[in-house]
Scaffold this motif. Structure first.
Motif, PDB file in Angstrom:
ATOM      1  N   ASP A   1       0.857  -1.181   0.000  1.00  0.00           N
ATOM      2  CA  ASP A   1       0.000   0.000   0.000  1.00  0.00           C
ATOM      3  C   ASP A   1       0.899   1.240   0.000  1.00  0.00           C
ATOM      4  OD1 ASP A   1      -2.233   1.582   0.313  1.00  0.00           O
ATOM      5  OD2 ASP A   1      -2.587   1.066   2.407  1.00  0.00           O
TER       6      ASP A   1
ATOM      7  N   LYS B   1       0.538   4.634   2.046  1.00  0.00           N
ATOM      8  CA  LYS B   1      -0.370   5.281   3.006  1.00  0.00           C
ATOM      9  C   LYS B   1      -0.282   6.792   3.009  1.00  0.00           C
ATOM     10  CE  LYS B   1      -1.627   1.619   5.753  1.00  0.00           C
ATOM     11  NZ  LYS B   1      -1.409   0.581   6.618  1.00  0.00           N
TER      12      LYS B   1
ATOM     13  N   GLY C   1      -6.151   6.481   3.996  1.00  0.00           N
ATOM     14  CA  GLY C   1      -6.601   5.089   3.936  1.00  0.00           C
ATOM     15  C   GLY C   1      -5.790   4.269   2.946  1.00  0.00           C
TER      16      GLY C   1
ATOM     17  N   PHE D   1      -6.172  -9.640   7.635  1.00  0.00           N
ATOM     18  CA  PHE D   1      -5.256  -8.770   6.888  1.00  0.00           C
ATOM     19  C   PHE D   1      -4.190  -8.320   7.879  1.00  0.00           C
ATOM     20  CE2 PHE D   1      -5.518  -4.122   5.012  1.00  0.00           C
ATOM     21  CZ  PHE D   1      -4.138  -4.019   4.985  1.00  0.00           C
TER      22      PHE D   1
ATOM     23  N   ASN E   1      -6.208  -6.093  10.385  1.00  0.00           N
ATOM     24  CA  ASN E   1      -7.548  -5.673   9.978  1.00  0.00           C
ATOM     25  C   ASN E   1      -8.324  -6.945   9.718  1.00  0.00           C
ATOM     26  OD1 ASN E   1      -7.054  -2.749   9.838  1.00  0.00           O
ATOM     27  ND2 ASN E   1      -5.667  -3.318   8.199  1.00  0.00           N
TER      28      ASN E   1
ATOM     29  N   ARG F   1     -10.733  -7.589   7.450  1.00  0.00           N
ATOM     30  CA  ARG F   1     -11.453  -7.368   6.190  1.00  0.00           C
ATOM     31  C   ARG F   1     -10.405  -7.208   5.111  1.00  0.00           C
ATOM     32  NH1 ARG F   1      -9.310  -2.491   5.560  1.00  0.00           N
ATOM     33  NH2 ARG F   1      -8.826  -1.424   7.491  1.00  0.00           N
TER      34      ARG F   1
ATOM     35  N   GLY G   1      -8.140  -5.155   2.484  1.00  0.00           N
ATOM     36  CA  GLY G   1      -7.631  -3.790   2.431  1.00  0.00           C
ATOM     37  C   GLY G   1      -8.270  -3.035   1.284  1.00  0.00           C
ATOM     38  N   ASP G   2      -8.320  -1.755   1.429  1.00  0.00           N
ATOM     39  CA  ASP G   2      -8.770  -0.873   0.355  1.00  0.00           C
ATOM     40  C   ASP G   2      -7.670   0.165   0.202  1.00  0.00           C
ATOM     41  OD1 ASP G   2     -10.028   0.856  -1.347  1.00  0.00           O
ATOM     42  OD2 ASP G   2     -11.927   0.882  -0.244  1.00  0.00           O
ATOM     43  N   PRO G   3      -6.890   0.163  -0.846  1.00  0.00           N
ATOM     44  CA  PRO G   3      -7.110  -0.405  -2.173  1.00  0.00           C
ATOM     45  C   PRO G   3      -6.463  -1.764  -2.464  1.00  0.00           C
ATOM     46  CG  PRO G   3      -5.291   1.132  -2.313  1.00  0.00           C
ATOM     47  CD  PRO G   3      -5.719   1.086  -0.858  1.00  0.00           C
ATOM     48  N   GLU G   4      -5.947  -2.487  -1.461  1.00  0.00           N
ATOM     49  CA  GLU G   4      -5.272  -3.753  -1.777  1.00  0.00           C
ATOM     50  C   GLU G   4      -6.213  -4.765  -2.436  1.00  0.00           C
ATOM     51  OE1 GLU G   4      -4.975  -2.065   1.084  1.00  0.00           O
ATOM     52  OE2 GLU G   4      -3.096  -2.510   2.117  1.00  0.00           O
TER      53      GLU G   4
HETATM   54  N1  GLY Z   1      -5.197   0.169   2.755  1.00  0.00           N
HETATM   55  C1  GLY Z   1      -5.148  -0.127   4.122  1.00  0.00           C
HETATM   56  C2  GLY Z   1      -6.441  -0.528   4.711  1.00  0.00           C
HETATM   57  O1  GLY Z   1      -7.372  -0.899   4.033  1.00  0.00           O
HETATM   58  O2  GLY Z   1      -6.541  -0.495   5.918  1.00  0.00           O
END
Ligand code: GLY
Ligand code: AMP
Length: 428
Positions: free
Chosen positions: A211, A213, A225, A268, A284, A286, A288-291
């Motif tokens: 990512d 950040k 994010g 995650f 996390n 869930r 990742g966003d944007p992973e």
């Molecule tokens: N890209 C990191 C997250 O979704 O927490």
């Protein structure tokens, strides 16, 4: 199968796109979704914090599986409330989602199971947190305990910055999330995002990514994010994946089962690959966003088959196949992000920018008077694949430059670490 997907970000657009490709799918619904998700799913106006309303919708539409995208509903216990009504859910229980919902909980689990992570202290008053910071010295890391949309962390390079961050937490900058604070040792190394698909007992490695950040090119400016990502992460060699599974993921799965909170869903792990091997930065619970966007571009298998197996405790029998190529995504954000983004500006050319090996996933978009407009901080994810990260990067930026959105911005260096590695390995 009828599937209900909860969420409205780029992550959920990528999930919707992949679920929609499954031959198992009959109907896909998404709540609340966004205009991009609307191309793959029927959008429903459901208040996802009203778990009874979600359950009633599931009964009415004969939903076979609910897929929860973001952490908020998981930490609020939506999986428990739906399961209590015999509705199948992909996502952890409230007790298991504490791995994300409370940094202090996770740090204590690490201490108990010898999981490598930064040394830390937990504090619920300013004076003792400040005393600990003075004792440890800078650089040091200050974290609000609870959920703060990825913004509750300050990497303080000086004691003054650390004191300011502690004042902000205890003055309520992060609301209830900052009522307790974790203060951590500063770790150095290369970061990686590591994903596992879990069914309560088995954890199946589910891809790696990196990512970006910080908001600015060269990794400067405030944390966001995530401004872009690529997959796979070269630092996650097969040996590093094996160590991460053995030293971090497997003890976590055992620990959660011992606590009566077996973990099912996506685990995650944010990792720091240090001189001494992988260390956990945070969990996390869930995607990742944007992973997620880059993982979905590379996933060869049917996502619904895998989500079903995770939901039914059948992962021990499964494997996952990935396309042998790199994927990269660049986030286009609205000016002002990660502070207060400006909403409502018109975006043109998105359809023309998508094409061969390029997907544009929507995040904070809306339709206003027939036009696509910005409706959040992170707005679009321009995502592509290539034989190398460099090739995927060139394709993504070429597509992005076809989008006409004067009020948006992006980082121009997504993938720099991997591209530098690729260039170095091509030197004679
Ligand atoms: N890209 C990191 C997250 O979704 O927490
Ligand atoms: P988190 O929200 O916990 O992932 O933290 C956000 C970012 O802060 C991470 O991606 C790291 O870049 C940085 N960070 C968090 N904890 C540490 C730590 N103990 N040492 C160094 N950097 C950290």
């Amino acid at each position: 199968m009828n599937v209900l997907l909860l969420g409205s970000g780029g992550r959920e657009h990528a999930l919707a796109w992949k679920i929609a490709a499954s031959p198992l799918l009959t109907r896909l619904y998404a709540a609340p979704g966004n205009p991009g998700i609307g191309a793959e799913a029927e959008l429903v106006k459901l208040d996802t914090s009203d778990h009874a309303a979600v359950a009633a919708f599931c009964r009415e539409k004969k939903i076979d599986l609910v897929v929860v995208g973001p952490e908020g509903p998981l930490v609020a216990g939506i999986a428990d409330d739906l399961r209590a009504e015999n509705i199948r859910v992909f996502g952890p229980s409230k007790a298991a989602a504490r791995l994300e919902g409370s940094k202090g909980f996770t740090k204590d689990l690490c201490a108990r199971y010898n999981i490598p992570t930064a040394a830390y202290g937990r504090f619920s008053d300013l004076a003792s947190a400040k005393a600990y910071v003075e004792k440890m010295g800078a650089p040091i890391v200050i974290k609000a305990d609870g959920l703060a949309a990825g913004k509750g962390v300050t990497v303080a390079m000086t004691l003054d910055d650390a004191r300011t961050a502690l004042d902000a937490c205890f003055e309520g900058s992060f609301g209830a999330a900052g009522a307790e604070v974790v203060v951590e040792e500063f770790m150095t190394g290369e970061e990686a995002s590591f994903f596992c698909l879990c069914d309560g007992t088995t954890a199946l490695p589910f891809g790696t990514a990196q990512d970006h950040k910080r908001v600015g090119d060269g990794d400067v400016g405030p944390n966001t994010g995530g401004m872009g990502a690529y997959s796979p992460a070269p630092v996650m060699t097969p040996e590093m994946v094996e160590r991460t599974m053995r030293e971090i993921i497997e003890p976590t799965m055992r620990g959660m089962a011992d606590l009566g909170a077996p973990f099912a869903g996506i685990l995650f792990a944010g990792l720091m690959i240090t001189e001494n091997g992988p260390k956990l930065i945070e969990y996390n619970t869930r995607f990742g966003d944007p992973e997620c966007q880059v993982l979905m571009m590379r996933l060869k298998d049917d996502l619904l088959v895998l989500l079903n197996a995770a939901t039914d405790g059948q992962l021990a029998h499964m494997s996952v196949r990935w396309r042998d190529e790199a994927a990269l995504t660049v986030v286009m954000a609205a000016r002002g992000y990660p502070g207060t983004p400006e909403k409502g500006s018109v975006i043109r050319g998105v359809e023309d920018a998508a094409g061969d090996r390029v997907q544009i996933f929507h995040a904070g978009t809306a339709i206003n008077g027939g036009a696509l407009v910005a409706n959040g901080g992170r707005v679009l994810n321009v995502t592509s694949t290539g034989g190398t990260v460099g090739e995927a990067q060139a394709r993504a930026y070429a597509a992005l430059d076809r989008i006409d959105w004067p009020d948006g911005f992006c980082r121009r260096d997504i993938g720099w670490q991997a591209v530098a590695r690729e260039q170095a390995s091509q030197q004679p």
